[in-house]
Design an enzyme around this catalytic site. Structure first.
Site, PDB file in Angstrom:
ATOM      1  N   ASP A 245       0.855  -1.458   0.365  1.00 10.57           N
ATOM      2  CA  ASP A 245       0.144  -0.404   0.187  1.00 10.57           C
ATOM      3  C   ASP A 245       1.190   1.014   0.340  1.00 10.57           C
ATOM      4  O   ASP A 245       1.963   0.784   0.310  1.00 10.57           O
ATOM      5  CB  ASP A 245      -0.577  -0.487   1.266  1.00 10.57           C
ATOM      6  CG  ASP A 245      -2.095   0.136   1.078  1.00 10.57           C
ATOM      7  OD1 ASP A 245      -2.470   1.449  -0.136  1.00 10.57           O
ATOM      8  OD2 ASP A 245      -3.371   0.577   1.640  1.00 10.57           O
ATOM      9  N   GLU A 448     -17.394   9.697   6.237  1.00  9.84           N
ATOM     10  CA  GLU A 448     -16.770   8.203   6.045  1.00  9.84           C
ATOM     11  C   GLU A 448     -15.680   7.939   4.829  1.00  9.84           C
ATOM     12  O   GLU A 448     -16.056   8.963   3.891  1.00  9.84           O
ATOM     13  CB  GLU A 448     -17.898   7.290   6.249  1.00  9.84           C
ATOM     14  CG  GLU A 448     -18.499   7.118   4.948  1.00  9.84           C
ATOM     15  CD  GLU A 448     -19.233   6.610   5.732  1.00  9.84           C
ATOM     16  OE1 GLU A 448     -19.043   5.193   6.139  1.00  9.84           O
ATOM     17  OE2 GLU A 448     -20.291   5.893   4.039  1.00  9.84           O
TER      18      GLU A 448
END
Length: 688
Positions: A245, A448
């Protein structure tokens, strides 16, 4: 023609030849996401970073499908495969158009960092919207379908490279993830956190996988010998490449404290089996080799894996050899793909509550459309999204659906987030005039998402509570106190605990983040053109206070499989405008068969769900677990027999050491439109 340039040679031979011609500096230059050109070998620059979570993302025009959690709500494996196939068509078309222009920029390649198959174990997690929910079986089936749709079925060439992520235990907290150490027992790993990753590799054939930011039981996931070598390659037989990542290799030194500098962090990661760095840390691999931290042979291994993928994608072969190179650019957001986006949105909508008010009449005299999400575009986009010029908001869908003699009024009424107020503006005099109020509330990608990307998050991307914000609660209480019919349409990518005012609503619809045709799909359900059949892929809790700490990765008390409290709405729940009945159930250790009949007055879909319960296990097991699902469309009075095949693994128990054992004993199978205890569910016991 050099051997690596010969499309008739075996890929492994071509890769060996190419890597043998590269200098160490050139090899290292290929191990970061923005790979440099090697002009003397005819290798153009390439950026490995691409996104297609629910459509080609961040690359301009694309079909915007419902967010992944909405796709999960369809409980439709074949439909998800069709979506992934459409996405890969658009990705291929955009790639070949970019190459014609010699445009090798980020988000226009063929290696896609999708799907996100982490288990949505805590409803406060901001990135839960990117997943297929809280259940390992649902996630497995949809993850495999998506991977296969992206990569295609050509015997020689990959259509795209799919990258399941984030391997392996990652579902919050977002804040502090760069230094977080997730503690998970061998039992929880095998029972919950790993099965779907294994399936996307072994059954789906995913050509790459992405590591998680956090540590797992002390090892950084992107430099974990346990995850990347023992589990992934030795036990599962994975032969693709691993990508970190973004910034995760740097985190090994900067935040996890497992290395003194980037050279040491990079050496740890490459040795463990991480072949590609999203970031810049791998530029220090030259220093790592010079310091004796790893060998050039270990560099060669990683580079060979990377070029194997590029050769399998046909990047160095003539277009007439690669079947996907001829996909035309007009496939992007084509009428067929828009129709598919609409269909997915229709199937994803979950009817949570209805006292008979829905479906509405299109000839109603007046409708007041209100709420902060009624005219919002971002609740259609979600995150990791593309764009196009024809996005249908909830307001627009409702306006398009009603008759010419219907008065439609609109005003937002309240802010998306913020404190309570009693000032509603024009809503204060327009709402009382309406026959029906459609309140479009809930969550937004502003509330979110991923750490650092969410302006209104109170938890670094996560939510500190799952209730509606106070501003929306107060406004909803005002609306439901007017004595009018109130239909609450919720958007969002995660569970919402509803206030007391919601109980006074006449109907509640969960629309998720429904994509470019979201407004049309919602209107189709509200006005009865479509009978809703979406099911919740995640449990909706009653209150935030009932949730365990978000940093606790033990599964006890989490998800429908292990929690003891009755939630507001169960995993697998969803209402319809018609009714279904189940006949006698036949169940044994190899298959389960049941007949389902549409007993209502209109056509509709039913999501037939199979759950298993181990009645005599020697260790802790789930209360019950989803073991199969099938979406069937039935005319009024139509009956269909549905059969599920059981695999031996579905009847095993997981011991404390993570091993699976098939224990003789009694099981119970439950089949119906929801979990055991749902009205109409039938059951039968059988021996193993």
């Amino acid at each position: 023609m050099l051997p690596y340039q010969d499309p008739d040679l075996d890929v492994s031979a071509r890769v060996r030849d190419l890597v043998s011609r590269m200098t160490l500096e050139e090899k290292v230059s290929q191990m970061v996401n923005l790979s440099s050109p090697i002009e003397r070998l005819g290798i153009p620059p390439y950026d490995w970073w691409n996104e297609c979570l629910h459509g080609v993302g961040r690359a301009g025009k694309a079909t915007v499908f419902p967010q992944a959690i909405g796709m999960a709500a369809t409980f439709d494996e074949d439909l998800v495969h069709r979506v992934a196939t459409a996405i890969s068509d658009e990705a291929r078309a955009k790639y070949h158009e970019a190459v014609k222009k010699r445009f090798f920029n980020i988000y226009f390649g063929l290696t896609y960092w999708t799907p996100n198959i982490n288990i949505f174990r805590d409803p406060r997690w901001g990135r839960g919207q990117e997943t297929y929910g809280e259940d390992p079986h649902l996630t497995t089936r949809l993850g495999v379908a998506f991977v296969k749709g992206l990569q295609g079925d050509d015997p020689k060439y990959l259509k795209l490279v799919a990258t399941p992520k984030h391997f392996a235990v990652h579902s919050g907290p977002e804040e502090g993830r760069a230094a977080f150490d997730a503690k998970a027992s061998p039992k929880d790993l095998e029972e919950t956190y790993l099965p779907h990753f294994r399936a996307t590799i072994q059954e789906g054939g995913a050509a790459s996988i992405m590591g998680a930011y956090n540590r797992l039981n002390g090892e950084a996931c992107n430099a974990s010998p346990t995850l990347l070598q023992k589990t992934l390659r030795d036990e599962w037989g994975f032969d693709g490449y691993v990508v970190s990542d973004c910034g995760a290799i740097e985190n090994i030194a900067n935040h996890h404290g497992l290395a003194r500098d980037y050279a040491e962090a990079s050496a740890l990661a490459v040795k463990a089996g991480c072949d590609l760095c999203c970031g810049t840390a791998y530029r220090d691999l030259l220093a790592a080799v010079e310091r004796g931290l790893l060998s050039e042979g270990e560099i060669d291994r990683a580079v060979a894996r990377l070029f194997t993928a590029r050769f399998r994608l046909g990047m160095f072969d003539p277009d007439d050899r690669v079947p996907f190179a001829s996909i035309p650019p007009n496939v992007v957001d084509s009428p067929e793909h828009r129709a598919l986006a609409l269909h997915v949105a229709q199937e994803s909508i979950v009817l949570l509550q209805n006292n008979g008010t829905l479906p509405l009449s299109k000839d109603v005299d007046s409708i007041f459309v209100t709420g902060p999400n009624a005219a919002s575009l971002d609740v259609l986009w979600a995150n990791y999204n593309g764009y196009n010029g024809r996005m249908t908001t909830l307001l627009e869908g409702i306006v398009d659906a009603v008759g010419e003699g219907t008065r439609v009024m609109f005003y937002p009424g309240c802010q998306l987030a913020g404190p309570e107020t009693d000032r509603w503006g024009p809503a204060g005099w327009e709402a009382p005039q309406a026959d029906v109020i459609v309140a479009c509330m809930g969550l937004s990608p502003l509330m979110e998402g991923e750490e650092g990307d969410v302006a209104l998050s109170d938890g670094g991307g996560d939510k500190n509570s799952v209730e509606l914000p106070p501003s929306q609660q107060a406004y909803l209480a005002y609306l439901t106190g007017l004595g009018k019919k109130v239909v609450l349409v919720l958007t969002g990518g995660s569970p919402i605990a509803l206030p007391d005012a919601a109980a006074r609503c006449d109907a509640i619809v969960m629309a998720w983040y429904p994509g470019e045709e979201g407004g049309t799909a919602v209107a189709d359900v509200l006005f009865g053109d479509v009978s809703p059949a979406g099911r919740l892929p995640v449990t909706f809790p009653s209150l935030s206070q009932a949730l365990p700490p978000i940093g606790d990765y033990a599964m006890d008390g989490r998800t429908y499989r292990f929690q003891k409290e009755e939630p507001a709405f169960r995993f697998g729940f969803g209402l319809s405008y018609t009714t279904f009945a189940y006949g006698s159930l036949e169940a044994n250790a190899s298959r389960v068969r049941v007949a389902v009949t549409n007993t209502g007055g209109r056509a509709g879909s039913e999501v037939v769900q199979l759950y298993l319960r181990d009645l005599e296990a020697s260790t802790r097991v789930p209360r019950h677990s989803l073991a199969g699902f099938r979406r069937v469309y039935l005319q009024p009075g139509e009956m269909r027999e549905v059969e599920f095949e059981l695999r031996p693994e579905q009847l095993t128990v997981v011991l404390d050491d993570g091993s699976r054992v098939l224990e003789p004993g009694e099981f119970e199978a439950f089949v119906g439109g929801g979990q055991p205890g749902t009205p109409g569910v039938v059951s039968q016991r059988f021996e193993v």
